[in-house]
Design a protein around this motif. Structure first.
Motif, PDB file in Angstrom:
ATOM      1  N   ILE A  22     -19.337  24.424  -1.359  1.00 30.74           N
ATOM      2  CA  ILE A  22     -17.868  24.378  -1.348  1.00 30.74           C
ATOM      3  C   ILE A  22     -17.389  25.163  -0.130  1.00 30.74           C
ATOM      4  N   VAL A  23     -16.561  24.496   0.675  1.00 34.36           N
ATOM      5  CA  VAL A  23     -16.109  25.083   1.937  1.00 34.36           C
ATOM      6  C   VAL A  23     -14.751  25.745   1.753  1.00 34.36           C
ATOM      7  N   LEU A  24     -14.626  26.967   2.230  1.00 37.40           N
ATOM      8  CA  LEU A  24     -13.343  27.676   2.213  1.00 37.40           C
ATOM      9  C   LEU A  24     -12.957  28.042   3.641  1.00 37.40           C
ATOM     10  N   ASN A  25     -11.917  27.409   4.133  1.00 41.22           N
ATOM     11  CA  ASN A  25     -11.417  27.766   5.455  1.00 41.22           C
ATOM     12  C   ASN A  25     -10.367  28.845   5.308  1.00 41.22           C
ATOM     13  N   MET A  26     -10.770  30.078   5.590  1.00 41.46           N
ATOM     14  CA  MET A  26      -9.829  31.184   5.452  1.00 41.46           C
ATOM     15  C   MET A  26      -9.267  31.585   6.810  1.00 41.46           C
ATOM     16  N   ASP A  27      -9.474  30.721   7.797  1.00 43.74           N
ATOM     17  CA  ASP A  27      -8.994  31.066   9.138  1.00 43.74           C
ATOM     18  C   ASP A  27      -7.544  30.678   9.337  1.00 43.74           C
ATOM     19  N   LYS A  83     -34.565  21.592  -6.757  1.00 42.75           N
ATOM     20  CA  LYS A  83     -34.680  23.054  -6.727  1.00 42.75           C
ATOM     21  C   LYS A  83     -33.358  23.789  -6.969  1.00 42.75           C
ATOM     22  N   GLY A  84     -32.288  23.269  -6.396  1.00 47.53           N
ATOM     23  CA  GLY A  84     -31.020  23.999  -6.465  1.00 47.53           C
ATOM     24  C   GLY A  84     -30.026  23.431  -7.460  1.00 47.53           C
ATOM     25  N   GLN A  85     -30.492  22.529  -8.336  1.00 46.15           N
ATOM     26  CA  GLN A  85     -29.575  21.911  -9.313  1.00 46.15           C
ATOM     27  C   GLN A  85     -28.787  22.970 -10.078  1.00 46.15           C
ATOM     28  N   GLY A  86     -27.471  22.799 -10.123  1.00 41.20           N
ATOM     29  CA  GLY A  86     -26.631  23.717 -10.870  1.00 41.20           C
ATOM     30  C   GLY A  86     -26.226  24.953 -10.073  1.00 41.20           C
ATOM     31  N   LYS A  87     -26.736  25.088  -8.855  1.00 35.71           N
ATOM     32  CA  LYS A  87     -26.368  26.233  -8.023  1.00 35.71           C
ATOM     33  C   LYS A  87     -25.254  25.850  -7.051  1.00 35.71           C
ATOM     34  N   ARG A  88     -24.490  26.857  -6.659  1.00 32.83           N
ATOM     35  CA  ARG A  88     -23.400  26.603  -5.713  1.00 32.83           C
ATOM     36  C   ARG A  88     -23.398  27.615  -4.586  1.00 32.83           C
ATOM     37  N   ASN A 135       1.010  24.057  -1.344  1.00 29.00           N
ATOM     38  CA  ASN A 135       0.936  25.428  -0.830  1.00 29.00           C
ATOM     39  C   ASN A 135      -0.523  25.861  -0.879  1.00 29.00           C
ATOM     40  N   PRO A 136      -0.887  26.800  -0.007  1.00 30.77           N
ATOM     41  CA  PRO A 136      -2.303  27.162   0.098  1.00 30.77           C
ATOM     42  C   PRO A 136      -2.820  27.879  -1.147  1.00 30.77           C
ATOM     43  N   SER A 137      -4.131  27.864  -1.293  1.00 37.72           N
ATOM     44  CA  SER A 137      -4.762  28.431  -2.477  1.00 37.72           C
ATOM     45  C   SER A 137      -6.210  28.755  -2.178  1.00 37.72           C
ATOM     46  N   LEU A 138      -6.728  29.797  -2.806  1.00 33.74           N
ATOM     47  CA  LEU A 138      -8.143  30.134  -2.676  1.00 33.74           C
ATOM     48  C   LEU A 138      -8.777  30.117  -4.071  1.00 33.74           C
ATOM     49  N   ARG A 139      -8.406  31.090  -4.885  1.00 38.78           N
ATOM     50  CA  ARG A 139      -8.951  31.242  -6.233  1.00 38.78           C
ATOM     51  C   ARG A 139      -8.672  30.007  -7.092  1.00 38.78           C
ATOM     52  N   THR A 140      -7.431  29.573  -7.050  1.00 42.33           N
ATOM     53  CA  THR A 140      -7.050  28.450  -7.897  1.00 42.33           C
ATOM     54  C   THR A 140      -7.827  27.206  -7.507  1.00 42.33           C
ATOM     55  N   ARG A 141      -7.944  26.985  -6.212  1.00 43.94           N
ATOM     56  CA  ARG A 141      -8.651  25.803  -5.748  1.00 43.94           C
ATOM     57  C   ARG A 141     -10.114  25.854  -6.167  1.00 43.94           C
ATOM     58  N   VAL A 142     -10.767  26.980  -5.859  1.00 42.72           N
ATOM     59  CA  VAL A 142     -12.201  27.049  -6.133  1.00 42.72           C
ATOM     60  C   VAL A 142     -12.471  27.029  -7.640  1.00 42.72           C
TER      61      VAL A 142
END
Lengths: 315, 315, 315
Positions: free
Chosen positions: A66-71, A33-38, C45-52
C-alpha cells in the motif's frame, strides 16, 4: 536482518545478490511466502522506479503493498522532540510511525535530505525514528544519505556482468547537473562496492569529495581521464558538494561521459541509477549503445527489493 | 492486435464489441486469463472514469493494474531526440518507456495534446515512442488526437440500443464550452462510427471543421436543426478549432442540446463521454430524462477496456 | 443497515462493536465474504489513517478497495441543482455519483465542510447526493458534520478499557489549535457516546458550544478542572466555533491537557483521534505515558471499518 537501511557485511550482501538472481529466474517461486502480509510504502518524496519496483517485488511474494504519498502539501511531519507544534507540521513522526507500525507488517520509507542542514541529514534521523517507533522492519527507499536498494541492484548488475576471473576495475565518476543532487546514491554505491570487496576509483572535480565514512578505501582521482583508464564498470552520477554542503561548484561539460571519455576503456560497462539527463550527464551515444547496463539496473531493482522483503519475512 | 491506439477495421471492431458484451453478462468469466500479468497505467494527465474502468477491467481478468500519475510537477518527460536535458524535463521518454516496458506486461497511457503545436499533436508522438521503446503492447487511454476506448464503449452502447433493422442516423453535434477542449473524443467517435459502417452527420459552427483524416465520409452540416432531424443517436461534444488550432471561436448558447433541439428527432438517444457541463453543453432535462445513454456509456467503459486487454493477452 | 453515515441506535452500535472485536481477534476470518466485491474510496479531502484503515478493512474481507483522490485541482464537483456549469466545476455530483455507483458495490466518501457556510455544511448535502444518485451503500469517511467510523473506533476503545462495573465518566474537552477545525469528530463523539448510553460531560471555553442536535443530554461545563474531576475517559479535541461559525475564538494554552489537568482524575484514560499537535493540544507526557489510548484508537479504526463493511455486505 531486522531492517534494511544500509550495507551490513559482505556475506549478507552476497546472500541478497544470490537470492535476487534466483527470483529473477522465477519471480513467483515464493508467491505463497508473504500471503496475508502487508508492506506500507511511505513516500515523503516522489518516486517512480522505486515505487513500482517495490510494489512488484512485494506482489511477487504475495505481500500486499500500500503506497502512501506523504509528500503532498498538508502532511508535514514534525521531527523534533518536545516541539510545541503550533506551526506547519501536522503530525509528529513518533505518532505517525507508531500508527503505521500497527497497520503494516513492514514499512518502506523514502525521505530525501534537506541539503541545507548537514548535521541533520547525515544522522538519517527519520529512519532511526521509524525504526524506533514503528516496531516493525523498515526498508530504506532512499534516505538522506543512502539508497541501499539501488546499490543492491547495482551490485547484482555488476555480478551478472563480470566477464573475467580478475577483479574488475570499478569507477564512480561525477557528472554535471543543473540541480543540487543528494549524495545518497554515490555514498551507497561506494559503501556497497567497497563492502563487496571490489576496488573502487572515485573521480570528481575538486570540492566534490564525498563523506569519508563511505569512501574510505577508495582511490580518489581528480583527473577523470586517468580514472577511467581500463575501467570495467563506470558508474555515472552527479552529486552536490558535501564540504560546501549542498552547493553546485561546477557544471563543467567536459565531465559528461562520452565515448571519447572511454577511449582508453574499451570494455567499460556504463551504469546510472536513472532518471538520467541525456547529453548533460551522459551522451546519447553511450545510453543508446552496447556499453549501457542502465536498463538492466532498473530491471534488477525489482529483484533487489524482492530479496530484501523475502529475507525480512524470514526474520 | 498488438496495440490498441486507434480504429483498425470493422471486423476487429465487431469482435471487440461482441467480446465486451460477453464480459458485461459475466465480468469474471476470464478471471484466470491474466493471472500473473500486470498492466502499468500511466497518466500524464488526470483521469477518473478512464482510470477506474481500466483498473476494474484488468482486475476482472486477473491482471494486476498499477497506476502511475506522472502529471504531477516534477516528472516532466523529454520528448525530443538529441536534446541537451539542462532544463525542466527530468527523464527522456526513451528511458522511461524502456523501464516501464521491463516492469509491466502491458502499458496503458494517457497523454493529452498541448493544443498549441498542431504538428506535434497530430503525430501522436508520445504513443509512437512508447510503442517503440517499451517493447510491450500499448493501450491508449486518450492521446492527443484519439480516445479509442471511449469510442469502443460508444459503439458498444450504440450496438445495444439499435432498435430497428434500418441503418441508424448518427449525429455528432458540437456543443459550447468555456475551455479549449481537445479533438480526441470527436475524432475517434467519427473514426469508429464511420469505420463500423454507420452513416454519420457532423454539425458544428463554421470554423470548427475537424481533421478530415477522421471525418472523411461524413456529412458536414452547419445547420444544427437540419442535422438533428430524425436522428437516432446524437453525440454531444465540444472541441476547439482545428484550423485555428486550439482556439475557442464560439460559445453560442443556441448550440446547447435541449429537448427543443430534438423536436424533430422524437426517438433520438443522447450520448456524451462525460464529464459533462450541465446547462452549458447539455440541458438538465435531457441528462435526467429517458433519452440519455450517458450512464450506459460510462458503464460500458469497463467492458470496452476488458475486451481490449483480453485480446492483447491473446497476442 | 443500508448506509453508514451516522449513529443509528444503541443495539446496532453494540452489534458493530462486538463484530469489530471479533475481527480484531481474527482479522481474516471472513476473507471469502467480500470476494468479487469492490469499494470505491472517494477523497474530496486528503487522508492517511482513514484511507489506510479502510483499505486494510476491505482487504481483510476480500473486498477490493480502489482509492480516488478527487481533492486535487481540476476535479471540482458541482453541487447545485440547475446550475449553468460555466465556471470552475467540471462535473455534477449527480453524474459522478451515478458513474461511481455503476463501478462499485459500495462507496466510501470523505468530504470536509467549508466552515464558511453553516447552512450548507450542516445539511451534509454531499452525502445525501451520493446516497440518492449512486444507488449503492455509502460509508462516511468523515462528512461536514460527522466522522462515524472514528466514533465507532472510539466506542470500541472505550468498551475495551472499561475496568469497573459502574458507568464510566466520559469527558470531551476542547483543546487549543492554530487552525479552524471542523466539528465532525466532536459532534460524532458526542452522538455516539450519548447514544451508547454513557454519561458525557463536554467542556470548552465560552463561545465553543457545539450544535445541540449532537450534544443534547450532555452536561456542558466551562470550567475544565471541574469537568475533568474523576473522569475515566478524556477525549481531547479542538473545534472552531459553531455559533460564530468557523471562527477561532481562543487559543488559550491553559486548555492544553497535561498531567496537571488530570490531578483529580488519577484513573483517566486519554483519547484523541489523531493527528495530534503535541504540546499544543496535548502534552508529550500524556501522549508518551500510560494513560494514552490513542494508538489503540488508531488501530481500532481498521476493525471499525471492517465491521461496517461486513454488515453492509450482508444487506
Amino acid at each position: 536482518m531486522n531492517h534494511f537501511t544500509k550495507f551490513d557485511n559482505k556475506e549478507l550482501g552476497q546472500t541478497l545478490i544470490d537470492l535476487a538472481l534466483d527470483y529473477k529466474k522465477d519471480p513467483r517461486k515464493d508467491q505463497q511466502k508473504g500471503q496475508g502480509k502487508r508492506i506500507g510504502c511511505v513516500f515523503l518524496n516522489p518516486s517512480l522506479r522505486t515505487r513500482v519496483s517495490t510494489q512488484l517485488a512485494a506482489s511477487n511474494l504475495g505481500v500486499e503493498p500500500i503506497v502512501l504519498n506523504m509528500d503532498k502539501e498538508g502532511w508535514a511531519l514534525e521531527m523534533r522532540d518536545g516541539e510545541i507544534m503550533n506551526k506547519g507540521t501536522v503530525e509528529h513522526i513518533k505518532d505517525a510511525a507508531a500508527v503505521l507500525g500497527s497497520y503494516f507488517d513492514m514499512l518502506a520509507i523514502r525521505a530525501f535530505p534537506s541539503l541545507t542542514n548537514r548535521e541533520e541529514d547525515i544522522n538519517d534521523f527519520i529512519f532511526s525514528q521509524f525504526v524506533k517507533y514503528s516496531g516493525k522492519p523498515v526498508i530504506s527507499l532512499e534516505s538522506a544519505i543512502r539508497h541501499p536498494l539501488q546499490s543492491l541492484a547495482d551490485q547484482i548488475t555488476i555480478h551478472e556482468n563480470i566477464k573475467e576471473k580478475r577483479q574488475p576495475k570499478v569507477v564512480l565518476t561525477w557528472a554535471p547537473h543543473i540541480k543540487a543532487i543528494p549524495h545518497a546514491v554515490a555514498n551507497s554505491f561506494a559503501e556497497w562496492t567497497l563492502g563487496m570487496g571490489h576496488s573502487l576509483t572515485i573521480t570528481h572535480p575538486e570540492g566534490y569529495e564525498l563523506d569519508v565514512r563511505f569512501t574510505k578505501g577508495a582511490t580518489i582521482e581528480t583527473d577523470q581521464n586517468k580514472a577511467l583508464e581500463d575501467a570495467d564498470f563506470v558508474y555515472v552520477k552527479n552529486w552536490s558538494s558535501f564540504n560546501d554542503y549542498g552547493k553546485i561548484l561546477s557544471t563543467d561539460p567536459s565531465w559528461m561521459l562520452t565515448e571519447k571519455s572511454l577511449s582508453k576503456a574499451p570494455n567499460a560497462n556504463v551504469m546510472h541509477c536513472l532518471p538520467v539527463r541525456r547529453n548533460l550527464e551522459l551522451s546519447d551515444e553511450i545510453l543508446d549503445g552496447n556499453r549501457s547496463l542502465i536498463q538492466k539496473q532498473a530491471e534488477n531493482r525489482i529483484y533487489a527489493a524482492q530479496s530484501v522483503i523475502s529475507m525480512l519475512l524470514d526474520s
